[in-house]
Design a protein around this motif. Structure first.
Motif, mmCIF file in Angstrom:
data_model
loop_
_atom_site.group_PDB
_atom_site.id
_atom_site.type_symbol
_atom_site.label_atom_id
_atom_site.label_comp_id
_atom_site.label_asym_id
_atom_site.label_seq_id
_atom_site.Cartn_x
_atom_site.Cartn_y
_atom_site.Cartn_z
ATOM 1 N N HIS A 148 29.985 22.045 15.571
ATOM 2 C CA HIS A 148 29.578 22.145 16.962
ATOM 3 C C HIS A 148 28.139 22.293 17.001
ATOM 4 O O HIS A 148 27.937 23.372 17.175
ATOM 5 C CB HIS A 148 30.512 22.628 17.925
ATOM 6 N N THR B 277 35.882 28.180 19.471
ATOM 7 C CA THR B 277 34.973 27.407 18.859
ATOM 8 C C THR B 277 33.470 27.785 19.155
ATOM 9 O O THR B 277 33.152 27.894 20.467
ATOM 10 C CB THR B 277 35.079 25.644 18.971
ATOM 11 N N ASP C 255 33.159 15.867 10.836
ATOM 12 C CA ASP C 255 33.799 17.013 10.816
ATOM 13 C C ASP C 255 33.805 17.491 12.284
ATOM 14 O O ASP C 255 32.940 17.883 12.835
ATOM 15 C CB ASP C 255 33.102 18.087 9.886
ATOM 16 N N SER C 256 35.099 17.391 12.878
ATOM 17 C CA SER C 256 35.158 17.876 14.442
ATOM 18 C C SER C 256 34.982 19.255 14.546
ATOM 19 O O SER C 256 34.758 19.732 15.521
ATOM 20 C CB SER C 256 36.751 17.392 14.901
ATOM 21 N N SER C 257 35.021 20.144 13.709
ATOM 22 C CA SER C 257 34.815 21.455 13.733
ATOM 23 C C SER C 257 33.396 22.070 13.641
ATOM 24 O O SER C 257 33.041 23.148 13.929
ATOM 25 C CB SER C 257 35.646 22.205 12.702
ATOM 26 N N ARG D 248 28.268 27.491 7.907
ATOM 27 C CA ARG D 248 29.004 26.268 7.246
ATOM 28 C C ARG D 248 28.460 25.780 5.902
ATOM 29 O O ARG D 248 27.897 24.884 5.746
ATOM 30 C CB ARG D 248 28.758 25.141 8.338
#
Length: 364
Positions: free
Chosen positions: A38, A2, A34-36, A310
């Protein structure tokens, strides 16, 4: 693995802090949903107040500090208490030039739910690729005999083959990647015989490597007229610094105003952070009233997410903005409503929740 993206936030002056606050609200929500995603933020108060307190608008090592970040989210700068040459040439220009943000990227898109002031309103969706580091905004020249009758002012336009080639290649590559049919070059080589002739020559040379993309060369005075009479005909417009600046504001006007228009100052090689900001300025006449339209700032944050890889979340933001505009319940005064800056930010956040939920349902 990540990737954590570090974002430097410069709210700036006037309405800058107000609209940046709403963009941050959107970004923090996306982190929750959205936990992805960062991203971490650090805010710097480099603005006119800082200048009045410290005699400079950012620290001596300000650019070195910014180099440590992956992107810069910028609000607006400008205050009646501080000369424009300070706010522009001690903050914005050093960032753009020293961090090699030589591409200014400005979408001109008529969003759903927004009427164009043009009577011949059609699908308007193109981008302006503006050379961002040299051209007419080069700090080259000077004044002689200041205050005397024979006073002279010389301002040099710097057009380089290398700089023009880079911006032209970016424009054609963007057109190729996004399936665009044409690139339009803004020029004035019939009257500006050295810099603009070189510009034309380089653009023509680059165009030969993209035979499937049609190329137009329009004189700037004709082009501004075409922006009004047939804006739907353009795909990608490439222009020098000054011409791109003027065309961008006109483009904003034909799709509803500056409050809706985002921009990105890009270092395509990613050797340095890119900067994302709304096209509008600090708007001191409405600062502090809570009525500024935050859409341009929020859309600029979408461009930032796209730059960071993204594009999916950038699309969510734009779709959510359009849904709020289509619902026609929340509109700031520039759009004919009475809603506040915070109202608009909150409405877009609620729309984001719905858009993401619908996508998750459809995906499952």
């Amino acid at each position: 693995m990540t990737t954590l993206h570090k974002i430097a936030v410069l709210p700036g002056d006037g309405i800058g802090p107000e609209v940046v606050r709403e963009a941050m609200k959107v970004l923090e929500l996306l982190k929750e949903l959205d936990s992805s995603l960062h991203i971490d933020f650090e805010t710097f108060d480099w603005n006119s107040d800082y200048y009045l307190e410290n005699g400079r608008i950012m620290p001596k090592d300000g650019l070195e500090i910014l180099k440590q970040y992956d992107a810069i989210l910028f609000g607006a700068i400008g205050d009646a208490r501080v000369p424009d040459e300070v706010t522009i040439w001690q903050l914005i220009m050093p960032i753009r030039k020293q961090l090699q943000q030589y591409i200014n990227f400005r979408p001109v898109k008529l969003l759903k739910g927004v009427p164009s002031p043009l009577a011949n309103e059609k699908d308007i969706d193109f981008v302006i690729i503006r050379e961002n580091a040299e051209g007419e905004y080069s700090n080259s020249g000077g004044r002689l005999y200041t205050g005397l009758d024979q006073e002279i002012a010389v301002q040099n336009t710097i057009i380089t083959r290398a700089g023009t080639k880079k911006v032209a290649e970016f424009a054609y590559e963007y057109a190729k990647k996004h399936g665009k049919q044409s690139v339009t070059s803004a020029t004035k080589s019939n009257a500006i015989l050295h810099s603009m002739v070189l510009w034309d020559e380089v653009v023509k040379e680059v165009s030969k490597d993209y035979p499937s993309i049609h190329t137009d060369h329009y004189f700037i005075d004709a082009l501004v007229a075409y922006f009004v009479s047939r804006p739907q005909d353009f795909d990608v417009v490439v222009a020098s610094n000054l011409f791109g600046d003027i065309l961008s504001d006109l483009g904003s006007a034909v799709v509803g105003g500056l409050g809706l228009s985002p921009s990105a100052n890009l270092n395509p090689e990613r050797d340095f952070p890119s900067m994302f900001e709304p096209v509008h300025g600090s708007a001191p006449d409405i600062a502090g009233q809570g009525i500024a339209n935050p859409i341009a700032q929020i859309w600029s944050s979408a461009l930032m997410l796209e730059h960071l890889g993204r594009a999916d979340l950038a699309d969510v933001i734009v779709e959510s903005i359009e849904q709020v505009l289509l619902d026609n319940q929340v509109r700031t005064p520039d759009l004919g409503g009475t809603s506040t800056t915070s109202d608009m930010g909150t409405a877009i956040c609620e729309s984001i929740k719905k858009v993401i939920h619908e996508r998750q349902v459809n995906h499952s």
